[in-house]
Motif scaffolding. Structure first.
Motif, mmCIF file in Angstrom:
data_model
loop_
_atom_site.group_PDB
_atom_site.id
_atom_site.type_symbol
_atom_site.label_atom_id
_atom_site.label_comp_id
_atom_site.label_asym_id
_atom_site.label_seq_id
_atom_site.Cartn_x
_atom_site.Cartn_y
_atom_site.Cartn_z
ATOM 1 N N GLY A 14 -22.223 -26.651 -0.212
ATOM 2 C CA GLY A 14 -22.465 -25.018 -0.181
ATOM 3 C C GLY A 14 -21.484 -24.059 -0.074
ATOM 4 O O GLY A 14 -22.085 -23.123 0.040
ATOM 5 N N ARG A 16 -20.188 -23.501 -4.008
ATOM 6 C CA ARG A 16 -21.937 -23.446 -5.164
ATOM 7 C C ARG A 16 -21.016 -23.769 -6.608
ATOM 8 O O ARG A 16 -20.703 -22.886 -7.479
ATOM 9 C CB ARG A 16 -22.257 -21.791 -4.307
ATOM 10 N N HIS A 33 -28.124 -27.545 -2.130
ATOM 11 C CA HIS A 33 -27.232 -26.185 -2.506
ATOM 12 C C HIS A 33 -27.959 -25.904 -3.877
ATOM 13 O O HIS A 33 -26.883 -24.716 -4.282
ATOM 14 C CB HIS A 33 -26.020 -26.344 -2.162
ATOM 15 N N VAL A 43 -27.474 -27.165 -6.823
ATOM 16 C CA VAL A 43 -26.806 -27.362 -8.212
ATOM 17 C C VAL A 43 -27.796 -27.835 -9.055
ATOM 18 O O VAL A 43 -28.189 -28.919 -9.213
ATOM 19 C CB VAL A 43 -25.248 -28.971 -7.635
#
Ligand code: UD2
Length: 317
Positions: free
Chosen positions: A69, A72, A113, A115
């Motif tokens: 988080g 990133r 998050h 990805v």
């Protein structure tokens, strides 16, 4: 250039992969708890301003998610693992914590998050005892250890997450990886690392069984390059490929390479074959060539020559 989060960055494969990514100009966020990794493996990487190292245990809930988080990354290369098949047999609970539960935490961190890609350190162990050689990705998968079972379960967990939440998963089924920084400390360490230490010390090696068993040995520099391709090559779909050379080397041939280099070391001793030892393991590298544009470049002889040049050949008289 991409930002890649590498778990197990201080390990054998992780540190070479980190070095390779940095040399290509990527930013690397390294994670390791130093259970089996070593800080010394990262001396080069730690000199780079594109590298940061975070000491944490990926199997602890919340740790990776919090870091993902904050950082990133464009991709996560999940290499942290319990690496010994034998240790997984002795301690299945630890195996499932490190080799399955940690994967679930990584998959969740990627989902939460956003990805775009996760690369997973899978293994030829997902196949178990293959009926036919060379082993292709569509060969039957019948793991014969908790290690192989956890690697296979992790692949499926990640592929399910990727399909449901719209990211890409690349599973790298490593065959027998060897090269500098492989730790020979345990009796279950990779055979090349054990042989390297024994021959260097002028001591005889032990060959389990008749030595005619074969393996597809792949140099860690090639494996690092394949990991970088899996993490950064544009346009990849989810999938799993063998990371291998397609060439078989017997244990007797392997010992022969060492004997030629070290000369006067006592001949190998033979001991009964290890229970559960696979006799022949050989991968088909075609899918990795098609999907990743990857082909191993280093022969066993060249990879061993690189190892020999790192350590003095002279043994005490
Ligand atoms: C390798 C991987 C494992 C898993 C598996 C997939 C390593 C360390 N292990 O297991 O993680 O992916 O492949 O099937 O890479 N041997 C000797 N003398 C020694 C040590 C080993 O003869 O001192 C033999 C051993 O009995 C076996 C061969 O060498 O026949 C290779 O053994 P290994 O432990 O390096 O790797 P393997 O193939 O069991």
């Amino acid at each position: 250039m991409a930002k890649i989060l590498v778990t197990g960055a201080a390990g054998f494969i992780g540190s070479h992969t980190t070095d390779h990514l940095l040399a290509e100009g990527h930013v690397v966020v390294g994670v390791d708890n130093f259970r089996s990794g070593h800080r010394e493996n990262l001396v080069g990487a730690l000199r780079s301003s594109s590298f940061s190292l975070h000491e944490m245990d990926v199997a602890q809930p919340g740790t990776v998610a919090e870091l993902v988080g904050r950082e990133r990354p464009d991709a996560i290369l999940h290499l942290a693992a319990l690496v010994s098949v034998q240790e997984s047999v002795a301690n299945p609970e630890l195996n499932y914590s490190l080799n399955l539960h940690a994967t679930h935490l990584v998959a969740e961190a990627a989902r939460r998050h956003g990805v775009r890609r996760v690369v997973f350190a899978s293994s030829a162990a997902v196949y178990g005892d293959a009926a036919a050689l060379p082993i292709r990705e569509n060969s039957a998968m019948r793991p014969v250890s908790p290690y192989g079972a956890a690697k296979l379960a992790s692949e499926n967990l990640l592929l399910g997450h990727a399909a449901a939440y719209g990211f890409t998963v690349r599973c790298q089924r490593f065959f027998n990886v060897f090269g500098p920084r492989q730790d020979p400390a345990s009796p279950y360490s990779g055979v090349v690392s054990i042989f390297a230490r024994r021959y260097r010390e002028g001591l005889p090696v032990t060959i389990y069984g008749d030595g005619r068993q074969t393996r597809d040995f792949i140099a860690v520099a090639d494996v690092a390059r394949s990991n970088a391709l899996a993490a950064t090559r544009p346009g990849l779909a989810s999938g799993a490929v063998n990371i291998c050379t397609g060439r078989a080397t017997s244990l007797l041939e392997l010992a022969g390479h060492f004997a030629r280099h070290y000369g006067s070391v006592p001949a190998p001793r033979h001991a009964p074959a290890r229970t559960g030892d696979v006799i022949h393991s050989l991968g088909d590298p075609a899918a990795a060539a098609t999907q990743l544009g990857f082909a191993a470049r280093t022969t066993v002889a060249e990879g061993l020559a690189g190892l020999f040049s790192e350590v003095p050949a002279a043994v005490s008289p």
